[in-house]
Design a protein around this motif. Structure first.
Motif, mmCIF file in Angstrom:
data_model
loop_
_atom_site.group_PDB
_atom_site.id
_atom_site.type_symbol
_atom_site.label_atom_id
_atom_site.label_comp_id
_atom_site.label_asym_id
_atom_site.label_seq_id
_atom_site.Cartn_x
_atom_site.Cartn_y
_atom_site.Cartn_z
ATOM 1 N N CYS A 1 -8.600 1.251 0.518
ATOM 2 C CA CYS A 1 -8.420 1.439 -0.957
ATOM 3 C C CYS A 1 -6.903 1.435 -1.309
ATOM 4 O O CYS A 1 -6.363 2.438 -0.956
ATOM 5 C CB CYS A 1 -9.467 2.482 -1.339
ATOM 6 S SG CYS A 1 -9.309 2.753 -3.251
ATOM 7 N N ARG A 2 -6.614 0.744 -2.358
ATOM 8 C CA ARG A 2 -5.246 0.822 -2.917
ATOM 9 C C ARG A 2 -5.072 2.372 -3.573
ATOM 10 O O ARG A 2 -4.115 2.668 -3.814
ATOM 11 C CB ARG A 2 -5.001 -0.424 -3.675
ATOM 12 C CG ARG A 2 -3.676 -0.395 -4.293
ATOM 13 C CD ARG A 2 -3.360 -1.801 -4.989
ATOM 14 N NE ARG A 2 -3.344 -2.645 -4.015
ATOM 15 C CZ ARG A 2 -2.363 -3.454 -3.278
ATOM 16 N NH1 ARG A 2 -1.307 -2.585 -3.080
ATOM 17 N NH2 ARG A 2 -2.695 -4.155 -2.440
ATOM 18 N N ILE A 3 -6.114 2.674 -4.175
ATOM 19 C CA ILE A 3 -6.022 3.967 -4.963
ATOM 20 C C ILE A 3 -5.994 5.240 -4.144
ATOM 21 O O ILE A 3 -5.078 5.891 -4.422
ATOM 22 C CB ILE A 3 -7.206 4.107 -5.873
ATOM 23 C CG1 ILE A 3 -7.280 2.907 -7.126
ATOM 24 C CG2 ILE A 3 -7.050 5.401 -6.898
ATOM 25 C CD1 ILE A 3 -8.502 2.781 -7.990
ATOM 26 N N SER A 4 -6.858 5.280 -3.327
ATOM 27 C CA SER A 4 -6.924 6.656 -2.510
ATOM 28 C C SER A 4 -6.227 6.453 -1.069
ATOM 29 O O SER A 4 -6.014 7.391 -0.538
ATOM 30 C CB SER A 4 -8.358 7.093 -2.413
ATOM 31 O OG SER A 4 -8.882 5.960 -1.587
ATOM 32 N N GLY A 5 -6.310 5.282 -0.763
ATOM 33 C CA GLY A 5 -5.611 5.102 0.714
ATOM 34 C C GLY A 5 -6.867 5.300 1.834
ATOM 35 O O GLY A 5 -6.558 5.265 3.070
ATOM 36 N N ASP B 1 -19.464 2.118 5.040
ATOM 37 C CA ASP B 1 -20.600 2.195 4.264
ATOM 38 C C ASP B 1 -20.716 3.713 3.525
ATOM 39 O O ASP B 1 -21.560 3.561 2.632
ATOM 40 C CB ASP B 1 -21.869 2.251 5.671
ATOM 41 C CG ASP B 1 -22.159 0.806 6.181
ATOM 42 O OD1 ASP B 1 -21.632 -0.144 5.666
ATOM 43 O OD2 ASP B 1 -22.490 0.779 7.356
ATOM 44 N N ASN B 2 -20.026 4.788 4.034
ATOM 45 C CA ASN B 2 -20.084 5.894 3.313
ATOM 46 C C ASN B 2 -19.022 5.953 2.063
ATOM 47 O O ASN B 2 -19.173 6.783 1.260
ATOM 48 C CB ASN B 2 -19.631 7.000 4.341
ATOM 49 C CG ASN B 2 -20.563 7.121 5.286
ATOM 50 O OD1 ASN B 2 -21.796 7.091 5.251
ATOM 51 N ND2 ASN B 2 -20.153 7.433 6.502
ATOM 52 N N ASN B 3 -18.256 4.564 2.151
ATOM 53 C CA ASN B 3 -17.284 4.766 0.957
ATOM 54 C C ASN B 3 -17.080 3.349 0.578
ATOM 55 O O ASN B 3 -15.957 2.546 0.892
ATOM 56 C CB ASN B 3 -15.996 5.218 1.213
ATOM 57 C CG ASN B 3 -15.163 5.451 0.031
ATOM 58 O OD1 ASN B 3 -15.448 5.299 -1.267
ATOM 59 N ND2 ASN B 3 -13.622 5.410 0.387
ATOM 60 N N PRO B 4 -18.438 2.537 0.102
ATOM 61 C CA PRO B 4 -18.365 1.244 0.070
ATOM 62 C C PRO B 4 -17.105 0.598 -0.974
ATOM 63 O O PRO B 4 -16.968 1.236 -1.945
ATOM 64 C CB PRO B 4 -19.697 0.907 -0.504
ATOM 65 C CG PRO B 4 -20.018 1.980 -1.377
ATOM 66 C CD PRO B 4 -19.368 3.232 -0.553
ATOM 67 N N PRO B 5 -16.924 -0.885 -0.706
ATOM 68 C CA PRO B 5 -15.858 -1.485 -1.588
ATOM 69 C C PRO B 5 -16.841 -1.771 -3.103
ATOM 70 O O PRO B 5 -17.882 -2.131 -2.927
ATOM 71 C CB PRO B 5 -15.288 -2.614 -0.896
ATOM 72 C CG PRO B 5 -16.388 -2.985 0.243
ATOM 73 C CD PRO B 5 -17.123 -1.382 0.220
ATOM 74 N N MET B 6 -16.138 -1.555 -3.880
ATOM 75 C CA MET B 6 -16.476 -2.025 -5.245
ATOM 76 C C MET B 6 -15.596 -2.781 -6.233
ATOM 77 O O MET B 6 -14.412 -2.804 -6.369
ATOM 78 C CB MET B 6 -16.793 -0.731 -6.229
ATOM 79 C CG MET B 6 -17.519 0.319 -5.549
ATOM 80 S SD MET B 6 -19.027 0.132 -5.254
ATOM 81 C CE MET B 6 -19.822 0.162 -6.974
ATOM 82 N N ASN C 1 0.726 -1.328 -0.065
ATOM 83 C CA ASN C 1 0.001 -0.060 0.122
ATOM 84 C C ASN C 1 0.793 1.189 0.231
ATOM 85 O O ASN C 1 1.655 1.448 1.084
ATOM 86 C CB ASN C 1 -0.791 0.177 1.478
ATOM 87 C CG ASN C 1 -2.065 1.208 1.311
ATOM 88 O OD1 ASN C 1 -1.868 2.161 0.665
ATOM 89 N ND2 ASN C 1 -3.111 0.954 2.050
ATOM 90 N N ARG C 2 0.484 2.114 -0.893
ATOM 91 C CA ARG C 2 1.598 3.254 -1.151
ATOM 92 C C ARG C 2 1.446 4.096 0.076
ATOM 93 O O ARG C 2 2.360 5.111 0.357
ATOM 94 C CB ARG C 2 1.340 4.055 -2.660
ATOM 95 C CG ARG C 2 -0.120 4.754 -2.414
ATOM 96 C CD ARG C 2 -0.508 5.449 -3.733
ATOM 97 N NE ARG C 2 -1.937 5.704 -3.905
ATOM 98 C CZ ARG C 2 -2.262 6.549 -4.735
ATOM 99 N NH1 ARG C 2 -1.389 6.843 -5.937
ATOM 100 N NH2 ARG C 2 -3.588 7.105 -4.717
ATOM 101 N N TYR D 1 -11.826 -1.888 -5.204
ATOM 102 C CA TYR D 1 -11.456 -0.576 -4.772
ATOM 103 C C TYR D 1 -12.695 0.231 -4.264
ATOM 104 O O TYR D 1 -13.692 -0.203 -4.364
ATOM 105 C CB TYR D 1 -10.912 0.425 -5.907
ATOM 106 C CG TYR D 1 -9.725 -0.411 -6.805
ATOM 107 C CD1 TYR D 1 -8.497 -0.418 -6.424
ATOM 108 C CD2 TYR D 1 -9.997 -1.309 -8.053
ATOM 109 C CE1 TYR D 1 -7.471 -1.041 -6.937
ATOM 110 C CE2 TYR D 1 -9.131 -2.007 -8.554
ATOM 111 C CZ TYR D 1 -7.733 -1.867 -8.152
ATOM 112 O OH TYR D 1 -6.526 -2.470 -8.692
ATOM 113 N N SER D 2 -12.221 1.546 -3.852
ATOM 114 C CA SER D 2 -13.447 2.220 -3.013
ATOM 115 C C SER D 2 -14.262 2.832 -4.087
ATOM 116 O O SER D 2 -13.912 3.397 -5.160
ATOM 117 C CB SER D 2 -12.842 3.311 -2.029
ATOM 118 O OG SER D 2 -12.179 4.339 -2.805
#
Length: 396
Positions: A339-343, A348-353, A309-310, A361-362
């Motif tokens: 999330c690997r992209i945003s960290g 529930d407010n930013n669910p996994p997709m 994870n960056r 990712y988020s």
């Protein structure tokens, strides 16, 4: 209310309070030894004068008394210097104890007073780190600006640095041997062979210079005193007389190796830290490792860079990750999805997709990417998808 765990915070502060006390003990002992030695010498001279009585003329009496007066003046000067140092160490111990005692008065970690205390603590941790690494001027400047002079063991680290320079750069053992003589009883208690190693190095240097007779005399005077514990090494040292400095025969090649000077410097630092109850590692490293140990997961030590994870400091193997190499993996009862992209944390407010290729990712990260680029590009496979291809996952 965020309650402060005072006991846990004090556990790591033990060297902070013990270091000046250990220095104080040694200063008092050295003063006592100097007083006893001088008193014994004065008594011996006065006793000798009393025995001779009228056999001594006035000139001899004046000479003997003049010598005693000079000796006592020297003792007075040394005791005054020791008294000043004792007062400084006592004041330093009081201020450190007062600083740590403030912790018990803070009811919450959110109080401004506690935040100021933490900033002060961070400054002294940085001062300790800089002193250990030779940045003495910078450490003194930070201590002066923060009014933290009593929190910095500058004199102790100055001794360490000067002795290390003598060993590594000048190849001179005199300073380290003088320190060993002053602290011989303490070294004996911890069963340290530092003095023997220094004596052995001086013996090796005599052989390197082909001063064979002087080396034998030196060995008889200084090395044989260690025969009870170092007989095997003394025998090997005597065998060294038969070898030239350019020998390729081990272990005698290792004894002639210039790298022994660096090893002696490291040993000196290790021993003096033990005597003064200082940790081998900087306190900054210990505090950072405390936090890193809570972040280290199997993904951090994976051989696959894609698993890293960056935004994870443990995954940065060229910086903070080095400090976490020997730490155990953290134990997490409840896992968090990041999330690997945003960290950002996925909840529930930013669910996994989930994308069709199986990677997750988020929602916020994929939405931002789709809004900017029109498509979603998987950072692992470079495949392109539309936002409609992503499926929402529900974590139970």
């Amino acid at each position: 209310m965020d309650k402060i765990n005072v006991d846990h915070m004090l556990a790591i502060e033990e060297p902070f309070i013990k270091a000046p006390l250990e220095q104080l003990k040694r200063v008092v002992r050295q003063s006592q030894k100097q007083s006893e030695r001088s008193a014994s010498q004065v008594s011996a001279v006065l006793g000798n004068m009393a025995k001779q009585g009228d056999a001594m003329d006035d000139e001899e009496v004046d000479q003997e008394l003049g010598g005693l007066i000079d000796r006592l003046k020297t003792l007075k000067r040394k005791l005054e210097e020791a008294k000043s140092e004792e007062a400084l160490l006592i004041q330093r111990s009081k201020q450190r104890a007062t600083d740590l005692n403030e912790l018990s008065s803070f009811e919450s970690s959110s109080l401004p007073e506690f935040q100021r205390w933490c900033r002060s603590r961070l400054d002294r941790v940085l001062i300790d780190y800089m002193l250990r690494n030779g940045s003495v001027d910078t450490a003194k400047l930070l201590a002066k600006n923060g009014n933290l002079e009593h929190f910095a063991d500058s004199s102790l680290f100055a001794l360490v640095m000067s002795t290390e320079r003598e060993l590594c750069e000048q190849h001179n053992c005199s300073g380290a041997l003088l320190w060993c003589a002053e602290n011989r009883s303490a070294l004996r208690k911890i069963q340290s062979a530092l003095e023997f190693e220094l004596r052995l190095q001086e013996y090796i240097e005599m052989i390197r210079a082909r001063q064979t007779v002087a080396a034998i005399v030196y060995a008889k005077k200084h090395l044989t005193a260690w025969s009870d514990t170092q007989m095997a090494r003394i025998q090997r040292a005597m065998t060294l007389l038969a070898f030239a400095p350019a020998t390729q025969c081990a272990p005698y090649k290792n004894m002639f190796d210039e790298a022994r000077w660096d090893q002696l410097a490291r040993e000196f630092r290790s021993v003096i830290f033990r005597l003064f109850n200082l940790p081998a590692q900087p306190l900054l490293h210990l505090l950072l490792q405390t936090g890193l140990s809570a972040l280290k997961t199997p993904a951090c030590v994976s051989d696959d860079p894609a698993e890293h994870n960056r935004n994870c400091p443990v995954c940065q193997t060229d910086t903070l990750g080095k400090l976490a190499q020997d730490l155990p993996l953290s134990h997490h009862v409840n896992s968090n999805l990041v999330c690997r992209i945003s960290g950002e944390k996925m909840d529930d407010n930013n669910p996994p997709m989930r994308l069709p290729n199986g990677y997750v990712y988020s929602f916020n990260a994929l939405s931002d990417m789709a809004a900017k680029q029109g498509k979603i590009k998987c950072p692992r496979t470079d495949q392109l998808f539309s936002m409609n291809d992503a499926k929402k996952l529900f974590v139970s």
